[in-house]
Design an enzyme around this catalytic site. Structure first.
Site, PDB file in Angstrom:
ATOM      1  CE  LYS A 115      -4.265  -1.836   1.866  1.00 25.89           C
ATOM      2  NZ  LYS A 115      -5.362  -1.728   2.825  1.00 25.89           N
ATOM      3  CE  LYS A 198      -9.607 -11.025  -1.329  1.00 23.18           C
ATOM      4  NZ  LYS A 198      -8.841 -10.653  -0.162  1.00 23.18           N
ATOM      5  CE  LYS A 201     -17.795  -2.882  -2.734  1.00 18.87           C
ATOM      6  NZ  LYS A 201     -18.823  -2.239  -3.505  1.00 18.87           N
TER       7      LYS A 201
END
Ligand code: TRP
Length: 335
Positions: A115, A198, A201
């Site tokens: 991230k 996967k 969102k």
């Protein structure tokens, strides 16, 4: 009767709706575990702060998440359902965990590395760095034996185990060492448009994601547009037929029959018929869930009452652990 093992898990209120992957990959197992275990489930709003949500959105999504969890089958009479921030001991223990974690150790967390690499150091909040220590606190406060999570949380569970072991040997035997209850591969649901990724969102397009709170028409359309392959056979083969395999997984998980039975049922049928059948199963399954969640949201007082009871039950356990921790590390108790 032997006392039940304790489980704890958490889910972030980052969106208006949970998606099919959240349900089949996590919440469905939570529902099953509430019958066999002493289960604690929390909506981790403090973790969600790491994504800097709009205040109104965070407030709305937190309550919406609770409503959806109940609509999906969590029963506040059977499990302890609460909001993380309602139990301040989570932050309090998180600090202790931060003082037990090495900087290098935290720097090696792959989720943080991914991230922060994406956004760059200046745009990465420190809360993202300390996220795993807050998660460790969530788990250890409740002396959980089992922590049902997806594969992507394995490293965070490992860290939690290391911190618990370290604390126990450095100070005093205080924490239960938790085990990751890593959910089965069959519980992993892929994006309908990109069936090798996967369902998540954070995908670029929402067209491959089934939101439980979306109208049935929207989801029928998305299901029928699922990417498949150029063959004609309805067969589970993740390598060569990722799209069809994903649809078979969904169908089998929601109907409760094995994948092989679904393969037989659709033998000789076309992809169009198969996709329409899976679409129908999906919307039939979630129609009452969506209605129930919407109904619960019309009565926030009732939801808040459930959450108050949940927070009280959770606090009783959490405060006991925190008191033991403070005592073990030499924090002076207040007169
Ligand atoms: N990090 C978890 C996730 O993103 C959410 C989480 C927070 C959690 N605290 C937890 C999961 C404690 C299990 C136990 O999925």
């Amino acid at each position: 009767m032997a006392t039940k093992e304790r489980v704890l898990s958490g889910i972030q209120p980052t969106h208006e709706s949970f998606h099919l992957g959240n349900y089949l990959g996590a919440v469905k197992q939570w529902v099953e575990l509430q019958d066999t275990h002493d289960a604690f489930y929390c909506v981790v709003d403090l973790h969600a702060l790491t994504a800097s949500p709009e205040p109104q959105a965070l407030r709305r999504r937190t309550l919406a998440s609770v409503a959806q969890l109940i609509a999906l089958g969590l029963d506040p009479e059977k499990c302890t359902l609460f909001i993380q921030s309602h139990v301040p001991a989570h932050n309090q223990l998180a600090w202790v965990m931060e003082c037990l974690t090495g900087f290098g150790e935290a720097s090696r967390m792959t989720q943080f590395k991914d991230k922060s690499q994406k956004s760059g150091a200046d745009r990465t909040v420190v809360g993202l760095f300390t996220y795993p220590m807050l998660m460790a606190a969530d788990i250890l406060l409740y002396q959980a034996h089992q922590v049902p999570v997806g594969e992507d949380q394995r490293q965070h569970i490992e860290l939690t185990r290391d911190l618990a072991t370290r604390f126990n040997s450095q100070y005093k035997d205080t924490f239960t060492i938790p085990n990751g209850y890593i959910l089965k591969a069959g519980a992993k649901i892929y994006d309908l448009q990109d069936p090798t990724s996967k369902m998540s969102k954070s995908a670029e397009s929402q067209s491959g994601i089934i939101d439980l709170m979306d109208a049935p028409e929207v989801n029928i359309k998305k299901m029928k547009s699922a990417v498949t392959d150029t063959e004609r056979e309805i067969k589970f083969d993740e390598k060569n037929k990722a799209g069809i395999s994903n649809l078979l997984t969904i169908y089998s998980a929601l109907t409760g029959q094995p994948v092989s039975a679904a393969e037989n049922e659709f033998a000789g049928k076309g992809y169009g018929d198969f996709k329409a059948a899976v679409a129908e199963v999906v919307v039939d399954y979630f129609r009452p869930v969506r209605e129930k969640a919407l109904e619960l949201l019309t009565d926030p007082t009732h939801l808040n009452q459930i959450l108050k009871t949940g927070a009280e039950k959770a606090s009783a356990v959490a405060e006991k652990t925190l008191a033991d921790v403070y005592d073990a590390i030499g924090i002076t108790s207040r007169a």
